[in-house]
Scaffold this motif. Structure first.
Motif, PDB file in Angstrom:
ATOM      1  N   SER A  65       0.815  -1.216   0.000  1.00 32.28           N
ATOM      2  CA  SER A  65       0.000   0.000   0.000  1.00 32.28           C
ATOM      3  C   SER A  65       0.849   1.266   0.000  1.00 32.28           C
ATOM      4  CB  SER A  65      -0.911   0.015   1.225  1.00 32.28           C
ATOM      5  OG  SER A  65      -0.127   0.041   2.416  1.00 32.28           O
ATOM      6  N   GLY A  66       2.134   1.126   0.305  1.00 31.42           N
ATOM      7  CA  GLY A  66       3.019   2.287   0.374  1.00 31.42           C
ATOM      8  C   GLY A  66       3.429   2.653   1.783  1.00 31.42           C
ATOM      9  N   ILE A  67       2.664   2.196   2.793  1.00 34.21           N
ATOM     10  CA  ILE A  67       3.031   2.505   4.175  1.00 34.21           C
ATOM     11  C   ILE A  67       4.212   1.633   4.611  1.00 34.21           C
ATOM     12  CG2 ILE A  67       0.678   3.186   4.797  1.00 34.21           C
ATOM     13  CD1 ILE A  67       0.377   0.458   6.200  1.00 34.21           C
ATOM     14  N   SER A  68       4.951   2.099   5.600  1.00 32.44           N
ATOM     15  CA  SER A  68       6.032   1.320   6.211  1.00 32.44           C
ATOM     16  C   SER A  68       5.630   1.001   7.646  1.00 32.44           C
ATOM     17  CB  SER A  68       7.349   2.096   6.191  1.00 32.44           C
ATOM     18  OG  SER A  68       7.780   2.313   4.862  1.00 32.44           O
ATOM     19  N   VAL A  69       5.756  -0.269   8.026  1.00 32.94           N
ATOM     20  CA  VAL A  69       5.290  -0.734   9.334  1.00 32.94           C
ATOM     21  C   VAL A  69       6.466  -1.319  10.106  1.00 32.94           C
ATOM     22  CG1 VAL A  69       3.704  -2.286  10.537  1.00 32.94           C
ATOM     23  CG2 VAL A  69       3.023  -1.251   8.364  1.00 32.94           C
ATOM     24  N   GLY A  70       6.617  -0.914  11.359  1.00 36.39           N
ATOM     25  CA  GLY A  70       7.669  -1.454  12.217  1.00 36.39           C
ATOM     26  C   GLY A  70       7.244  -1.407  13.673  1.00 36.39           C
ATOM     27  N   GLN A  71       8.194  -1.615  14.559  1.00 32.06           N
ATOM     28  CA  GLN A  71       7.900  -1.587  15.989  1.00 32.06           C
ATOM     29  C   GLN A  71       8.902  -0.699  16.706  1.00 32.06           C
ATOM     30  OE1 GLN A  71       7.764  -6.021  16.488  1.00 32.06           O
ATOM     31  NE2 GLN A  71       5.878  -5.591  17.584  1.00 32.06           N
ATOM     32  N   MET A  72       8.406   0.064  17.671  1.00 31.74           N
ATOM     33  CA  MET A  72       9.246   0.958  18.463  1.00 31.74           C
ATOM     34  C   MET A  72       9.292   0.477  19.914  1.00 31.74           C
ATOM     35  SD  MET A  72       8.795   5.038  19.287  1.00 31.74           S
ATOM     36  CE  MET A  72       9.321   5.603  17.663  1.00 31.74           C
ATOM     37  N   ARG A  73      10.477   0.514  20.491  1.00 33.61           N
ATOM     38  CA  ARG A  73      10.639   0.099  21.886  1.00 33.61           C
ATOM     39  C   ARG A  73      10.354   1.294  22.796  1.00 33.61           C
ATOM     40  NH1 ARG A  73      12.025  -4.429  23.983  1.00 33.61           N
ATOM     41  NH2 ARG A  73      12.669  -5.298  21.981  1.00 33.61           N
ATOM     42  N   VAL A  74       9.463   1.077  23.764  1.00 35.93           N
ATOM     43  CA  VAL A  74       9.021   2.161  24.650  1.00 35.93           C
ATOM     44  C   VAL A  74       9.021   1.678  26.100  1.00 35.93           C
ATOM     45  CG1 VAL A  74       7.602   3.274  22.887  1.00 35.93           C
ATOM     46  CG2 VAL A  74       6.595   1.496  24.334  1.00 35.93           C
ATOM     47  N   PRO A  75       9.126   2.585  27.080  1.00 32.38           N
ATOM     48  CA  PRO A  75       9.087   2.176  28.486  1.00 32.38           C
ATOM     49  C   PRO A  75       7.743   1.561  28.859  1.00 32.38           C
ATOM     50  CG  PRO A  75       9.915   4.430  28.239  1.00 32.38           C
ATOM     51  CD  PRO A  75       9.345   4.025  26.917  1.00 32.38           C
ATOM     52  N   LEU A  76       7.764   0.742  29.910  1.00 28.10           N
ATOM     53  CA  LEU A  76       6.513   0.172  30.421  1.00 28.10           C
ATOM     54  C   LEU A  76       5.665   1.239  31.095  1.00 28.10           C
ATOM     55  CD1 LEU A  76       7.786  -3.192  31.962  1.00 28.10           C
ATOM     56  CD2 LEU A  76       6.609  -2.862  29.785  1.00 28.10           C
ATOM     57  N   GLY A  77       6.306   2.219  31.723  1.00 34.93           N
ATOM     58  CA  GLY A  77       5.589   3.284  32.418  1.00 34.93           C
ATOM     59  C   GLY A  77       6.041   3.387  33.859  1.00 34.93           C
ATOM     60  N   VAL A  78       5.292   2.759  34.765  1.00 37.06           N
ATOM     61  CA  VAL A  78       5.641   2.716  36.187  1.00 37.06           C
ATOM     62  C   VAL A  78       5.702   1.258  36.623  1.00 37.06           C
ATOM     63  CG1 VAL A  78       4.980   3.362  38.550  1.00 37.06           C
ATOM     64  CG2 VAL A  78       4.470   4.909  36.641  1.00 37.06           C
ATOM     65  N   PHE A  79       6.813   0.851  37.211  1.00 43.12           N
ATOM     66  CA  PHE A  79       6.836  -0.486  37.799  1.00 43.12           C
ATOM     67  C   PHE A  79       7.048  -0.390  39.299  1.00 43.12           C
ATOM     68  CE2 PHE A  79      11.371  -0.020  36.590  1.00 43.12           C
ATOM     69  CZ  PHE A  79      12.028  -0.436  37.746  1.00 43.12           C
ATOM     70  N   GLY A  80       6.418  -1.314  39.995  1.00 45.92           N
ATOM     71  CA  GLY A  80       6.591  -1.426  41.436  1.00 45.92           C
ATOM     72  C   GLY A  80       7.519  -2.588  41.722  1.00 45.92           C
ATOM     73  N   MET A  81       8.490  -2.358  42.571  1.00 46.14           N
ATOM     74  CA  MET A  81       9.476  -3.389  42.918  1.00 46.14           C
ATOM     75  C   MET A  81       9.345  -3.694  44.401  1.00 46.14           C
ATOM     76  SD  MET A  81      12.065  -5.055  41.522  1.00 46.14           S
ATOM     77  CE  MET A  81      13.352  -6.128  42.154  1.00 46.14           C
ATOM     78  N   ILE A  82       9.052  -4.960  44.719  1.00 49.89           N
ATOM     79  CA  ILE A  82       8.901  -5.387  46.103  1.00 49.89           C
ATOM     80  C   ILE A  82       9.957  -6.447  46.373  1.00 49.89           C
ATOM     81  CG2 ILE A  82       7.336  -6.435  47.791  1.00 49.89           C
ATOM     82  CD1 ILE A  82       5.036  -5.430  45.892  1.00 49.89           C
ATOM     83  N   TYR A  83      10.807  -6.219  47.357  1.00 43.78           N
ATOM     84  CA  TYR A  83      11.945  -7.112  47.563  1.00 43.78           C
ATOM     85  C   TYR A  83      12.292  -7.216  49.035  1.00 43.78           C
ATOM     86  CZ  TYR A  83      14.219  -2.480  47.265  1.00 43.78           C
ATOM     87  OH  TYR A  83      14.544  -1.159  47.423  1.00 43.78           O
ATOM     88  N   GLU A  84      13.014  -8.281  49.358  1.00 45.65           N
ATOM     89  CA  GLU A  84      13.426  -8.555  50.727  1.00 45.65           C
ATOM     90  C   GLU A  84      14.946  -8.486  50.814  1.00 45.65           C
ATOM     91  OE1 GLU A  84      11.812 -12.485  50.932  1.00 45.65           O
ATOM     92  OE2 GLU A  84       9.928 -11.816  51.809  1.00 45.65           O
ATOM     93  N   SER A  85      15.457  -8.049  51.967  1.00 46.59           N
ATOM     94  CA  SER A  85      16.900  -7.987  52.197  1.00 46.59           C
ATOM     95  C   SER A  85      17.588  -7.314  51.011  1.00 46.59           C
ATOM     96  CB  SER A  85      17.450  -9.390  52.441  1.00 46.59           C
ATOM     97  OG  SER A  85      16.864  -9.960  53.583  1.00 46.59           O
ATOM     98  N   ARG A  86      18.758  -7.786  50.620  1.00 42.16           N
ATOM     99  CA  ARG A  86      19.483  -7.334  49.429  1.00 42.16           C
ATOM    100  C   ARG A  86      19.329  -5.840  49.133  1.00 42.16           C
ATOM    101  NH1 ARG A  86      21.458 -11.719  46.754  1.00 42.16           N
ATOM    102  NH2 ARG A  86      20.301 -13.673  46.815  1.00 42.16           N
ATOM    103  N   PRO A  87      19.929  -4.952  49.934  1.00 48.79           N
ATOM    104  CA  PRO A  87      19.801  -3.521  49.637  1.00 48.79           C
ATOM    105  C   PRO A  87      20.391  -3.119  48.290  1.00 48.79           C
ATOM    106  CG  PRO A  87      21.388  -3.920  51.418  1.00 48.79           C
ATOM    107  CD  PRO A  87      20.673  -5.203  51.187  1.00 48.79           C
TER     108      PRO A  87
END
Length: 431
Positions: A114-136
């Motif tokens: 059709s003339g268009i070019s199609v691809g994929q762009m890498r983007v951030p997830l947004g906000v992630f929550g990290m829950i962890y024990e010990s290991r500062p």
């Protein structure tokens, strides 16, 4: 870490303000130029190296409280913020700064009829929550990866590491501010109230993904209660298989490292499988070395018969539960198998799909093992202890995922991004 700070007795309000600030910061982090993100990372590395005495003092408070509470062994080991650990995370920040920025990268661009070019762009997830024990050290690993990947993150460390995490979080906040990025791009929840976790994992309006990193009970709870997607692994029951055709010297060195280099990580080998043709020669040698290092041996009947007398060693018959166990301790299960097929079947049945290795000189067997073992990392002739984002060249890792969707294995920068479709045109319209 300058999180919004209303009275902490109003936990719901506090968590809502933290989440709202993260969502606002996420837009700024996603649009941040690479130079600013790299400046923040290099500033953080510099501040980490300069803050050794302050970090040692903060960590000493946590260690003293943990010892008083009866924490010991691998759990206490995970809490230590040693000079070597600080140097490692500082180096990780520098490695990440030197890596290409994945955000905005376009791949697979193809011209359509059709003339268009199609691809994929890498983007951030947004906000992630990290829950962890010990290991500062996770505080810095998560923060550095969030910065470079253009995400905002909310960190909730364990109460046992609160002083260490607060000290580290202040360094992150200062580095972000120096680079002209929002300090709320990385926030540490500064209350030990367990209810904060429940509020975080049920807030899809603020959080796009939750990443738990800790014991099985924590991850099971998060997985069951979360209302946002979870990137997780439940166990690290890693195997090393010694094939019929093998270099015994290599096998001895690798198995000892995989089991005893450090007992507490999730990538330490917990189960040893040995082909019946190698077992008569290999098992007495490896058994003696492991026993000398204080490792308890739990073996199948054939293993016990071949080990022979090991004075002073703790040797017992393995139970069915042992084949699935993540010990995180100087204990190893050992089983003699009759074939590569049996080894692969055993790993796929009892393993946790984390990391498994084959030691062999047979190329065909190595390739079969790589194809057929259903784990996030599969290795040939090396230690399972290498299953680590830093060792893989990711700079750091947010965790090791045993999931099959989105991210698998050590989760680095790309694991904290997703792909969206992009379409480029010059006025084309659909017929």
């Amino acid at each position: 870490m300058n999180s919004p700070s209303p009275a902490l007795n109003d936990l719901t309000l506090y968590m809502d303000e933290v989440g709202s600030a993260a969502r606002s910061a996420a837009a700024l982090m996603a649009a941040a130029p690479t130079a600013a993100k790299n400046q923040a990372l290099l500033s953080l590395a510099r501040r980490l190296r300069a803050a050794g005495p302050a970090l040692k003092a903060a960590n000493a408070k946590d260690l003293a409280a943990a010892k008083a509470a009866g924490l010991k062994g691998p759990l206490l080991d995970r809490l230590k913020l040693t000079p070597a650990a600080i140097a490692t995370v500082a180096e990780g920040c520098e490695q990440i700064a030197a890596m290409p920025d994945p955000v905005g990268e376009i791949s697979g661009l193809k011209r359509r009829p059709s003339g268009i070019s199609v691809g994929q762009m890498r983007v951030p997830l947004g906000v992630f929550g990290m829950i962890y024990e010990s290991r500062p050290n996770v505080t810095i690993e998560a923060a550095s990866l969030a910065i470079k990947s253009g995400n905002a993150c909310i960190l909730r460390g364990g109460s046992e590491a609160l002083h260490s995490n607060l000290a580290l979080a202040e360094l992150v906040s200062a580095a972000l501010k120096e680079a002209g990025l929002p300090p709320t791009g990385v926030q540490l929840i500064n209350t030990t109230d367990r209810a904060a976790v429940g509020l975080l994992i049920t807030a899809p309006q603020h959080v796009d993904v939750i990443i738990p990193r800790g014991g099985k009970s924590l991850i099971e709870r998060i997985s069951a209660e979360a209302k946002v997607p979870v990137i997780k692994h439940l166990d690290g029951n890693c195997h090393t298989y010694v094939d019929a055709e093998v270099d015994f010297g290599l096998a001895l060195t690798v198995v000892i490292n995989a089991k005893t280099q450090k007992y507490s990580p999730c990538n330490a080998t917990e189960s040893l499988l040995v082909h019946a043709e190698s077992a008569p020669d290999f098992l007495p040698h490896i058994g003696a070395v492991l026993a000398e290092k204080g490792v308890e041996l739990r073996g199948c009947a054939r293993t016990l018969a071949l080990l022979g007398p090991l004075p002073g060693a703790k040797v017992s018959a393995a139970t069915e539960a042992d084949w699935s166990e993540e010990y995180l301790a100087p204990i190893i299960s050992i089983k003699v198998v009759d074939s590569l097929n049996e080894a692969i079947a055993h790993i796929n049945r009892y393993g946790s799909h984390h990391t498994d290795a084959i030691l062999t000189t047979n190329h065909a067997n190595a390739m079969r093992f790589l194809r057929e073992v259903d784990s996030a990392s599969v290795m040939v002739n090396t230690s399972t202890r290498f299953a680590d984002g830093f060792e893989y060249g990711l700079g750091a890792e947010i965790g090791i995922s045993t999931d099959k969707l989105h991210a698998r294995g050590p989760v680095g920068l790309e694991g904290l991004t997703s792909l969206k479709w992009v379409v480029l045109g010059q006025g084309e319209v659909r017929a």
